[in-house]
Scaffold this motif. Structure first.
Motif, PDB file in Angstrom:
ATOM      1  N   THR A   6       4.795   5.009  -1.304  1.00  0.00           N
ATOM      2  CA  THR A   6       5.548   4.369  -1.942  1.00  0.00           C
ATOM      3  C   THR A   6       6.665   3.961  -1.488  1.00  0.00           C
ATOM      4  O   THR A   6       7.608   2.296  -1.908  1.00  0.00           O
ATOM      5  N   ASP A   7       7.738   4.809  -0.838  1.00  0.00           N
ATOM      6  CA  ASP A   7       8.959   4.879  -0.649  1.00  0.00           C
ATOM      7  C   ASP A   7       9.481   3.417   0.709  1.00  0.00           C
ATOM      8  O   ASP A   7       8.310   2.922   1.528  1.00  0.00           O
ATOM      9  N   PRO A   8      10.588   3.017   0.587  1.00  0.00           N
ATOM     10  CA  PRO A   8      10.631   1.280   0.958  1.00  0.00           C
ATOM     11  C   PRO A   8      10.589   1.994   2.357  1.00  0.00           C
ATOM     12  O   PRO A   8      10.676   0.697   2.913  1.00  0.00           O
ATOM     13  N   LEU A   9      10.625   3.195   2.932  1.00  0.00           N
ATOM     14  CA  LEU A   9      11.121   3.158   3.924  1.00  0.00           C
ATOM     15  C   LEU A   9       9.960   3.006   5.193  1.00  0.00           C
ATOM     16  O   LEU A   9       9.902   3.734   6.423  1.00  0.00           O
ATOM     17  N   LEU A  10       9.115   3.241   4.519  1.00  0.00           N
ATOM     18  CA  LEU A  10       7.150   3.647   5.049  1.00  0.00           C
ATOM     19  C   LEU A  10       6.457   2.252   4.776  1.00  0.00           C
ATOM     20  O   LEU A  10       5.682   1.552   5.181  1.00  0.00           O
ATOM     21  N   ASP A  11       6.738   0.735   3.958  1.00  0.00           N
ATOM     22  CA  ASP A  11       6.447  -0.169   4.081  1.00  0.00           C
ATOM     23  C   ASP A  11       6.227  -1.154   5.288  1.00  0.00           C
ATOM     24  O   ASP A  11       4.909  -1.280   5.476  1.00  0.00           O
ATOM     25  N   ASP A  12       7.010  -0.640   6.427  1.00  0.00           N
ATOM     26  CA  ASP A  12       7.005  -1.950   7.283  1.00  0.00           C
ATOM     27  C   ASP A  12       5.738  -0.817   7.821  1.00  0.00           C
ATOM     28  O   ASP A  12       4.777  -1.578   8.385  1.00  0.00           O
ATOM     29  N   VAL A  13       5.533   0.398   7.755  1.00  0.00           N
ATOM     30  CA  VAL A  13       5.052   1.615   8.428  1.00  0.00           C
ATOM     31  C   VAL A  13       2.943   1.297   8.075  1.00  0.00           C
ATOM     32  O   VAL A  13       2.566   0.934   9.052  1.00  0.00           O
ATOM     33  N   TRP A  14       3.007   1.434   6.604  1.00  0.00           N
ATOM     34  CA  TRP A  14       2.049   0.402   6.693  1.00  0.00           C
ATOM     35  C   TRP A  14       1.261  -0.608   6.953  1.00  0.00           C
ATOM     36  O   TRP A  14       0.480  -1.074   7.778  1.00  0.00           O
ATOM     37  N   GLY A  15       2.192  -1.308   6.934  1.00  0.00           N
ATOM     38  CA  GLY A  15       1.918  -2.934   7.402  1.00  0.00           C
ATOM     39  C   GLY A  15       1.692  -2.614   8.903  1.00  0.00           C
ATOM     40  O   GLY A  15       1.165  -3.429   8.970  1.00  0.00           O
ATOM     41  N   LEU A  16       2.486  -2.020   9.546  1.00  0.00           N
ATOM     42  CA  LEU A  16       2.473  -2.011  11.052  1.00  0.00           C
ATOM     43  C   LEU A  16       0.916  -1.271  11.325  1.00  0.00           C
ATOM     44  O   LEU A  16      -0.554  -1.996  12.272  1.00  0.00           O
ATOM     45  N   LEU A  17       0.355  -0.400  10.540  1.00  0.00           N
ATOM     46  CA  LEU A  17      -1.157   0.324  10.765  1.00  0.00           C
ATOM     47  C   LEU A  17      -1.872  -1.092  10.609  1.00  0.00           C
ATOM     48  O   LEU A  17      -2.589  -0.532  11.041  1.00  0.00           O
ATOM     49  N   PRO A  32      -4.730   9.824  -6.953  1.00  0.00           N
ATOM     50  CA  PRO A  32      -5.321   8.657  -6.630  1.00  0.00           C
ATOM     51  C   PRO A  32      -3.985   6.804  -6.829  1.00  0.00           C
ATOM     52  O   PRO A  32      -3.722   6.347  -6.273  1.00  0.00           O
ATOM     53  N   GLY A  33      -2.787   8.064  -7.820  1.00  0.00           N
ATOM     54  CA  GLY A  33      -2.057   6.610  -8.078  1.00  0.00           C
ATOM     55  C   GLY A  33      -1.138   6.506  -7.148  1.00  0.00           C
ATOM     56  O   GLY A  33      -0.664   4.965  -7.020  1.00  0.00           O
ATOM     57  N   PRO A  34      -0.358   6.970  -6.129  1.00  0.00           N
ATOM     58  CA  PRO A  34       0.764   6.416  -5.609  1.00  0.00           C
ATOM     59  C   PRO A  34      -0.147   5.938  -3.911  1.00  0.00           C
ATOM     60  O   PRO A  34       0.440   5.035  -3.721  1.00  0.00           O
ATOM     61  N   ILE A  35      -0.578   6.366  -3.624  1.00  0.00           N
ATOM     62  CA  ILE A  35      -1.930   5.828  -2.213  1.00  0.00           C
ATOM     63  C   ILE A  35      -2.381   4.466  -2.800  1.00  0.00           C
ATOM     64  O   ILE A  35      -3.330   3.620  -1.531  1.00  0.00           O
ATOM     65  N   GLY A  36      -3.062   4.613  -4.159  1.00  0.00           N
ATOM     66  CA  GLY A  36      -3.554   3.283  -4.838  1.00  0.00           C
ATOM     67  C   GLY A  36      -2.374   2.452  -4.548  1.00  0.00           C
ATOM     68  O   GLY A  36      -3.012   0.890  -4.690  1.00  0.00           O
ATOM     69  N   ALA A  37      -1.343   1.903  -5.071  1.00  0.00           N
ATOM     70  CA  ALA A  37      -0.075   1.506  -4.775  1.00  0.00           C
ATOM     71  C   ALA A  37      -0.563   0.425  -3.698  1.00  0.00           C
ATOM     72  O   ALA A  37       0.529  -0.728  -2.997  1.00  0.00           O
ATOM     73  N   VAL A  38       0.084   2.150  -2.401  1.00  0.00           N
ATOM     74  CA  VAL A  38      -0.145   0.697  -1.062  1.00  0.00           C
ATOM     75  C   VAL A  38      -0.989   0.160  -0.537  1.00  0.00           C
ATOM     76  O   VAL A  38      -0.880  -0.944   0.139  1.00  0.00           O
ATOM     77  N   LEU A  39      -2.359   0.989  -1.352  1.00  0.00           N
ATOM     78  CA  LEU A  39      -3.703  -0.307  -0.602  1.00  0.00           C
ATOM     79  C   LEU A  39      -3.785  -0.764  -2.008  1.00  0.00           C
ATOM     80  O   LEU A  39      -4.262  -1.997  -1.345  1.00  0.00           O
ATOM     81  N   SER A  40      -2.094  -1.444  -2.799  1.00  0.00           N
ATOM     82  CA  SER A  40      -3.087  -2.935  -3.143  1.00  0.00           C
ATOM     83  C   SER A  40      -1.709  -3.573  -2.657  1.00  0.00           C
ATOM     84  O   SER A  40      -2.525  -5.191  -1.934  1.00  0.00           O
ATOM     85  N   ARG A  41      -0.743  -3.418  -2.158  1.00  0.00           N
ATOM     86  CA  ARG A  41       0.277  -3.445  -0.950  1.00  0.00           C
ATOM     87  C   ARG A  41      -0.574  -3.772   0.318  1.00  0.00           C
ATOM     88  O   ARG A  41      -0.047  -5.385   0.937  1.00  0.00           O
ATOM     89  N   HIS A  42      -1.386  -3.188   0.550  1.00  0.00           N
ATOM     90  CA  HIS A  42      -2.153  -3.280   1.886  1.00  0.00           C
ATOM     91  C   HIS A  42      -3.152  -3.270   2.658  1.00  0.00           C
ATOM     92  O   HIS A  42      -4.430  -2.208   2.492  1.00  0.00           O
ATOM     93  N   PRO A  43      -4.178  -4.671   1.861  1.00  0.00           N
ATOM     94  CA  PRO A  43      -5.980  -3.825   1.879  1.00  0.00           C
ATOM     95  C   PRO A  43      -6.232  -3.891   2.977  1.00  0.00           C
ATOM     96  O   PRO A  43      -7.472  -3.493   2.928  1.00  0.00           O
ATOM     97  N   GLN A  44      -5.564  -4.293   3.533  1.00  0.00           N
ATOM     98  CA  GLN A  44      -6.485  -3.550   5.271  1.00  0.00           C
ATOM     99  C   GLN A  44      -5.919  -2.930   5.744  1.00  0.00           C
ATOM    100  O   GLN A  44      -6.657  -2.536   6.552  1.00  0.00           O
TER     101      GLN A  44
END
Length: 312
Positions: free
Chosen positions: A151-162, A185-197
């Motif tokens: 969930t590091d802010p430096l990766l938010d655009d990375v997950w979004g691009l993927l 499951p907690g940290p990556i679950g937060a990523v999925l909640s933000r980027h469900p696709q």
């Protein structure tokens, strides 16, 4: 009909692996979790596994400690029609170098899915964008070795691009074989909640948090899981898969993918396949897991067009 394929001393393992997939009516295997890396990086990885025994209490000998060209040849002899070069950084400045090496490896190894990676650092999104534009078909994220928060802010655009590009990312996010600060499951679950696709492929079926990561497959339509090392005698000693969860493997038959961790496995490749067969989930499940699901997932890639969407 799929049959057990455990290879013993003096047995032609390649012939046994080929008998496994041909008996299912498949044209081969697709392995989404294999490792090819620059030589000095692979040497360090092998040194880590040589020393991992004290951490897990179980020795971890590398079965396929061979030169790179021999490892490629062996996968081809097994009938693995597509595989990956899972690379992963553990410090800033490493991802771009690994991506450059992986692009060159894929260019000279047409049956390897072009693999990329990333690390939370300034410019990470730009590097991922360049890597996708260069033809990357799959990414690897290793939260345990990289020791970073997804969930590091430096990766938010990375997950979004993927997520936007539909590029799958194989992610070691479970807490096995030893937990990390950002695994579970907690940290990556937060990523999925933000980027469900996001097309997240949970490595090792989320070992040992199997139920929790299967829950993600219930909640998120694009979550897949790979079978890397799960169900083998080795992992059953460390983190056994609960028999009560087996019906859920059938529930998600269309989103479970064959992975092995070749060459960094402490048993023959054939044993990984035998471990899947002895679950008793049927030939249709084995066909989906060992070929059809990955062929469909990568259908838009050059390798996917060569493989075809299914083999029925």
């Amino acid at each position: 009909m799929g049959e057990g394929v455990d290879a013993g001393a003096g047995v032609d393992e390649a012939a046994q692996v080929r008998a496994f997939w041909s008996g299912l009516g498949l044209p081969g295997l697709i392995d989404v979790h294999t490792h090819f890396m620059p030589g000095r990086v692979m040497d360090k990885v092998w040194a880590y596994f040589d020393a991992v025994g004290p951490m897990t209490g179980v020795d971890w000998p590398i079965t396929y400690r061979d030169a790179e060209d021999e490892r490629v040849r062996r996968l081809r002899d097994f009938g693995v029609r597509a595989f990956t070069a899972m690379v992963y950084p553990h410090k800033p400045g490493m991802a771009a170098w690994l991506n450059s090496w992986a692009a060159e490896f894929a260019a000279r190894t047409p049956d390897c899915l072009h693999t990329g990676t990333f690390y939370p650092e300034p410019g990470a999104a730009d590097e991922v964008r360049r890597t996708i534009e260069a033809g990357a078909q799959v990414f690897k994220a290793h939260l345990q070795v990289g020791a970073y928060d997804p969930t590091d802010p430096l990766l938010d655009d990375v997950w979004g691009l993927l997520a936007e590009s539909g590029t799958p990312v194989v992610t070691h996010c479970g807490s096995g074989p030893v937990p990390g600060k950002h695994t579970g499951p907690g940290p990556i679950g937060a990523v999925l909640s933000r980027h469900p696709q996001l097309r997240l492929i949970v490595a090792h079926l989320g070992t040992p948090e199997y139920a929790e990561f299967l829950d993600f497959a219930d909640r998120f339509a694009h979550v897949h899981l790979d079978t890397t090392m799960v169900f083998t005698d080795f992992t059953e000693r460390l983190a056994p898969f609960p028999p009560a969860l087996r019906p859920r493997l059938l529930d998600h038959q269309d989103r479970i993918l064959l992975g092995t961790d070749f060459p960094n496995i402490p048993y023959p490749y054939a044993h990984a396949l035998d471990s899947l067969a002895r679950l008793g989930l049927g030939d249709a499940w084995l066909r989906a897991v060992c070929y059809e699901n990955a062929a469909r997932l990568f259908a838009g890639s050059p390798a996917g067009r060569r493989l075809g969407p299914n083999c029925s």
